[in-house]
Design a protein around this motif. Structure first.
Motif, short mmCIF file in Angstrom:
data_model
loop_
_atom_site.label_atom_id
_atom_site.label_comp_id
_atom_site.label_asym_id
_atom_site.label_seq_id
_atom_site.Cartn_x
_atom_site.Cartn_y
_atom_site.Cartn_z
N SER A 86 34.91 17.80 -58.59
CA SER A 86 34.73 19.24 -58.45
C SER A 86 36.08 19.95 -58.53
O SER A 86 36.22 20.96 -59.22
CB SER A 86 34.03 19.54 -57.12
OG SER A 86 33.99 20.92 -56.89
N ARG A 128 28.66 14.77 -68.31
CA ARG A 128 27.55 15.50 -67.67
C ARG A 128 27.95 16.02 -66.29
O ARG A 128 27.64 17.16 -65.94
CB ARG A 128 26.31 14.62 -67.56
CG ARG A 128 25.49 14.53 -68.83
CD ARG A 128 24.12 13.90 -68.59
NE ARG A 128 24.20 12.57 -68.01
CZ ARG A 128 24.44 11.44 -68.69
NH1 ARG A 128 24.61 11.50 -69.99
NH2 ARG A 128 24.48 10.28 -68.07
N LEU A 129 28.66 15.19 -65.53
CA LEU A 129 29.08 15.63 -64.20
C LEU A 129 30.03 16.81 -64.31
O LEU A 129 29.88 17.81 -63.59
CB LEU A 129 29.73 14.49 -63.42
CG LEU A 129 30.21 14.86 -62.02
CD1 LEU A 129 29.07 15.35 -61.14
CD2 LEU A 129 30.93 13.69 -61.37
N GLN A 132 28.17 19.88 -64.97
CA GLN A 132 27.52 20.43 -63.78
C GLN A 132 28.48 21.32 -62.99
O GLN A 132 28.05 22.22 -62.27
CB GLN A 132 27.00 19.32 -62.87
CG GLN A 132 25.82 18.58 -63.44
CD GLN A 132 25.43 17.39 -62.58
OE1 GLN A 132 25.94 17.18 -61.49
NE2 GLN A 132 24.52 16.58 -63.10
N TYR A 133 29.77 21.08 -63.16
CA TYR A 133 30.80 21.90 -62.51
C TYR A 133 31.31 22.98 -63.46
O TYR A 133 32.42 23.47 -63.32
CB TYR A 133 31.95 21.03 -62.01
CG TYR A 133 31.55 20.08 -60.91
CD1 TYR A 133 30.99 20.54 -59.72
CD2 TYR A 133 31.73 18.71 -61.06
CE1 TYR A 133 30.62 19.66 -58.72
CE2 TYR A 133 31.37 17.82 -60.05
CZ TYR A 133 30.82 18.31 -58.88
OH TYR A 133 30.46 17.43 -57.88
N GLN A 134 30.51 23.32 -64.46
CA GLN A 134 30.75 24.44 -65.37
C GLN A 134 31.84 24.22 -66.41
O GLN A 134 32.28 25.18 -67.04
CB GLN A 134 31.04 25.75 -64.61
CG GLN A 134 30.05 26.09 -63.50
CD GLN A 134 28.60 26.02 -63.94
OE1 GLN A 134 28.25 26.55 -64.96
NE2 GLN A 134 27.74 25.37 -63.16
#
Length: 176
Positions: A86, A128-129, A132-134
């Motif tokens: 993140s 992909r991860l 998910q954090y833009q």
């Protein structure tokens, strides 16, 4: 000797792919792009203190420590690394004038075909991860390296754990 030639050839292909994907022409880069990358480097070093962050010519390379990303035969990132990703994504989003090459790697357990596919899945899972954090998917590219570029011996469990990884190469996008 044959494995060394194969590894060297793989790196040559990686450099060629990076050059095509990012349209980087280092001779045309201005000081402002170098300053931009140096600033991003310092911020990544500060935020990702457990990761190895280095400058290689006009790019940044990020490698997270061994045994934190993937279990053997898995393409799922371990839950404990997700908060770090993140923070990593926050920096990538702040410096959006870059492209990111994500390379997946395996240890030498399993067949060549299985390891190639697993390394590709690891790179995609990581992409992909970050998505998910833009982090914009158009900025990220993946490549499965299989077990072709070990950073440690595959003769021990500790060495195999180090080889189960993804690496990030971050390049300035001259089209920005």
């Amino acid at each position: 000797m044959k494995k060394m030639l194969l590894t060297s050839r793989c790196w040559l292909y990686a450099v060629a792919v990076l050059a095509l994907l990012t349209s980087c022409a280092s001779s045309k880069k201005s000081t402002s792009s170098q300053q931009y990358m140096n600033k991003q480097y310092k911020e990544l070093k500060n935020v990702l203190n457990e990761a190895e962050v280095s400058i290689i010519k006009d790019s940044l390379k990020v490698i997270f420590p061994n045994n934190v990303l993937f279990a053997s035969s898995s393409d799922q990132l371990r839950d404990e690394i997700k908060p770090t990703f993140s923070h990593f994504a926050d920096v990538l989003n702040k410096y959006d004038k870059t492209k990111i090459l994500i390379t997946g790697h395996t240890d030498n357990t399993g067949t060549a075909a299985y390891n190639r596919e697993l390394s590709e899945r690891r790179a995609e899972s990581t992409k992909r991860l970050l998505g998910q954090y833009q982090v914009n998917n158009d900025r990220m590219f993946t490549w499965g390296q299989s077990d072709r570029d070990p950073i440690a011996t595959n003769d021990t469990e500790a060495g195999k754990a180090k080889n189960r990884r993804v690496e990030f190469v971050i390049l300035y996008d001259v089209k920005q």
